[in-house]
Design an enzyme around this catalytic site. Structure first.
Site, PDB file in Angstrom:
ATOM      1  N   ASP A 371    -116.473  32.078 -32.907  1.00 24.71           N
ATOM      2  CA  ASP A 371    -115.654  31.115 -33.639  1.00 24.71           C
ATOM      3  C   ASP A 371    -116.062  29.677 -33.341  1.00 24.71           C
ATOM      4  O   ASP A 371    -115.569  28.744 -33.986  1.00 24.71           O
ATOM      5  CB  ASP A 371    -114.166  31.319 -33.341  1.00 24.71           C
ATOM      6  CG  ASP A 371    -113.856  31.233 -31.852  1.00 24.71           C
ATOM      7  OD1 ASP A 371    -114.332  32.111 -31.112  1.00 24.71           O
ATOM      8  OD2 ASP A 371    -113.151  30.304 -31.429  1.00 24.71           O
ATOM      9  N   ASP A 381    -117.138  22.132 -31.493  1.00 27.89           N
ATOM     10  CA  ASP A 381    -116.069  22.456 -30.544  1.00 27.89           C
ATOM     11  C   ASP A 381    -116.463  22.160 -29.105  1.00 27.89           C
ATOM     12  O   ASP A 381    -116.941  23.026 -28.368  1.00 27.89           O
ATOM     13  CB  ASP A 381    -115.637  23.915 -30.692  1.00 27.89           C
ATOM     14  CG  ASP A 381    -114.803  24.135 -31.952  1.00 27.89           C
ATOM     15  OD1 ASP A 381    -114.276  23.142 -32.476  1.00 27.89           O
ATOM     16  OD2 ASP A 381    -114.707  25.276 -32.413  1.00 27.89           O
TER      17      ASP A 381
END
Length: 619
Positions: A371, A381
């Site tokens: 993810d 991220d």
């Protein structure tokens, strides 16, 4: 990282496709397939090109042209941005609009508005280069309502906010639905160059994907994400960007070490910017839900190719992108006959290039879950990341990763392959690719990583060609003596290609990096430098030219965790200037920057305390 290391990354249910992995870094298996034509390659290496001699007149002319270019640059107010919300318009959405945490089925997103509470929000830092990409006038940062707009407290005119639905493998295990739990996209805009950009607020409140969390972010993690986004970009590595960092004026409770001792920390919101925040997990979640949602995988793939890989959409047979499998039947597969296979190959190659670039500058992501893997090949991220200080292939900046070190520096290339295998399995489940196309994509990953990594290391050492034995011995020496990765390679450019240099003088240029080594280790290093000089002597490149080239790929300044922490400590006391100073330094990592030498220093003793060099995923 060292050739004798191996790693097992098979912590996954047996139902998931698993390639047999041996460490690719730095020596993956060579070509197992025979090619009619090599597929397009998307190199992300920093250029080593150095400027030619410049006259005063040429410099003045260049500055004049730059000034004229800046005058012609499109500069829009926030109200005049060109919004175009293709993701919401073209993909299936959640029919519900409430914030109740739930499983969201048959949808790529949920419409949701920021709900963060603010009290006199403040603009901490901003990126004018990101504003330029968006055609946003830098004067907009001076607006009194800017902190309200980019904390999420006030809506942007023309925006259309939503949270994305995705799943993912976390530490090798399928985690099911995850989604944007504290990130809310404000919308998409198209700039004057017809580039599509997505604006996203991280820490702006709850979404249906927040699970048991509050959807908020703290200043500590927000400073790290803002700075590292811009640091990685300035190093020449593909990444999401950061437009702004705003404090909310409210406090957020966090248990930083998961030890039962939570504390209140200042809240903050980062505005992240990327051409897309689509991840491997954006596709995986729909494939995991069975036949009913498999069509969404195809719909989402069509959308992604149409908007972000248009050259694949427009392929024709004349491109002749075919390969031979090299197996017994030696069948040939033409990538132009299946756009999904061509797309998968490009995603694999971009991912390989990205990770080769990380290895080159010593960057460890820390949480390479599927993810957190961008289908555009972007660094995405920023959680418990870390740049190498003392060279340690087993280094992980993530305390959660300590037991198995799955995501340590040396394992990153293998993890990238494992993640590509999961993405490949997703497309196979949706019957978008066949087995041979899947195998080819995995093979291309290994070949592309090897090609790019060899190129990166060759440039870092200023060598005329890749020398496996020389580089392997160097990395072994660096690991034994815990040599600072960044400072060593920067100093290496000071070595002269002079084979007459006396032995006692060979290590002088490296003295600042080779600290506290005994006689035996000095002899090992002297032996290596002699061989290195022999290699350099055969290139015919003048020392000064080689130095300039090496310094263009070996940064002087990286975003060391202790520098982040210093800026965080000051910001939490109300002094925001250190964040801004540090941003300016990392925006020019390859420049000497006289007067800023302290930002290139080795970590002090306090940098090894908990929460500085290593962090948890808590934010």
């Amino acid at each position: 990282m060292l050739s004798h290391l191996t790693v097992s990354l098979s912590h996954t249910p047996s139902t998931v496709f698993r390639p047999r992995l041996r460490l690719l870094f730095p020596y993956p298996p060579r070509k197992l397939l025979k090619f009619h034509r090599k597929t397009p390659s998307f190199s992300t290496n920093v250029s080593m090109d150095t400027p030619t001699d410049l006259s005063v007149d040429s410099v003045a002319d260049g500055l004049k042209k730059q000034s004229l270019s800046e005058d012609k640059r499109v500069k829009l107010s926030l109200e005049d941005l060109n919004w175009d919300h293709s993701f919401v318009r073209e993909l299936p959405g959640d029919p519900r609009t409430d914030l109740m945490q739930r499983q969201v089925h048959h949808a790529c997103y949920s419409k949701v508005s920021p709900s963060v509470q603010v009290e006199n929000p403040q603009l901490v830092a901003w990126s004018e280069s990101v504003a330029e990409v968006l055609d946003l006038d830098a004067k907009e940062f001076e607006r009194l309502d800017f902190p309200l707009l980019f904390s999420g407290a006030s809506p942007l005119v023309g925006g259309l906010s939503y949270a994305q639905c995705y799943g993912g493998h976390q530490f090798g295990m399928w985690a099911g639905q995850l989604g944007d739990g504290r990130a809310i996209t404000l919308g998409e805009l198209v700039n004057s160059k017809s580039q599509r950009w997505e604006l996203q607020l991280k820490g702006a409140g709850k979404t249906p994907y927040s699970r048991f969390a509050d959807g908020l972010a703290v200043l500590r993690s927000s400073i790290r994400e803002f700075l590292c986004s811009e640091a990685i970009h300035s190093l020449g590595i593909p990444t999401t960007r950061a437009l702004s960092l705003v404090t909310t004026g409210k406090y957020v409770t966090r248990d930083m070490f998961y030890d039962g001792n939570p504390k209140d920390e200042p809240g903050a919101v980062v505005c992240r910017v990327a051409q897309s925040f689509l991840r491997f997990g954006s596709f995986q979640i729909h494939a995991s839900r069975g036949k009913e949602d498999l069509e969404i995988v195809k719909t989402l793939a069509d959308y992604t190719i149409r908007h972000h890989f248009p050259h694949i959409e427009n392929m024709s047979k004349s491109d002749s992108l075919s390969f031979s499998t090299g197996q017994e039947n030696d069948s040939v597969v033409d990538l132009t006959s299946n756009k999904y296979a061509a797309w998968l190959v490009e995603v694999a190659e971009r991912t390989a290039s990205l990770i080769a670039s990380w290895q080159g500058v010593g960057f460890t992501h820390g949480v390479m879950n599927t993810d957190n893997m961008s289908v555009l090949g972007l660094t995405i991220d920023y959680g418990p990341f870390g740049f190498l200080d003392a060279f340690d292939p087993s280094f992980t900046p993530n305390t959660t990763d300590l037991p198995g070190r799955r995501y340590c520096f040396a394992n990153q290339p293998d993890v990238g392959l494992w993640n590509i295998a999961q993405f490949t399995s997703t497309l196979s489940s949706a019957k978008l690719i066949n087995e041979k196309e899947a195998d080819y994509a995995l093979e291309r990953y290994g070949i592309k990583f090897m090609d790019d990594y060899q190129a990166v290391m060759t440039k870092k050492l200023g060598l005329p060609k890749y020398n496996k034995q020389l580089i392997s011995k160097l990395l072994n020496n660096m690991a034994v003596d815990k040599v600072d990765y960044t400072n060593f390679f920067r100093l290496l450019s000071n070595i002269k290609a002079d084979s007459t240099t006396p032995d006692e003088q060979l290590l002088v240029p490296l003295k600042a990096a080779l600290l506290d080594i005994g006689q035996e280790r000095k002899e090992a290093w002297t032996s290596w430098v002699k061989i290195y000089i022999e290699e350099l002597s055969g290139s015919g490149v003048p020392d000064e030219d080689r130095k300039a080239s090496m310094n263009s790929v070996n940064p002087k300044f990286i975003l060391r965790n202790y520098l982040c922490q210093s800026a965080i400590d000051m910001a939490e006391q109300g002094d925001l200037e250190e964040v801004r100073r540090l941003l300016k330094v990392i925006e020019s990592p390859y420049d000497e920057q006289p007067g800023m030498e302290k930002y290139a220093q080795l970590p002090p003793a306090w940098a090894y305390r908990p929460g500085v060099r290593m962090l948890s995923c808590s934010s």
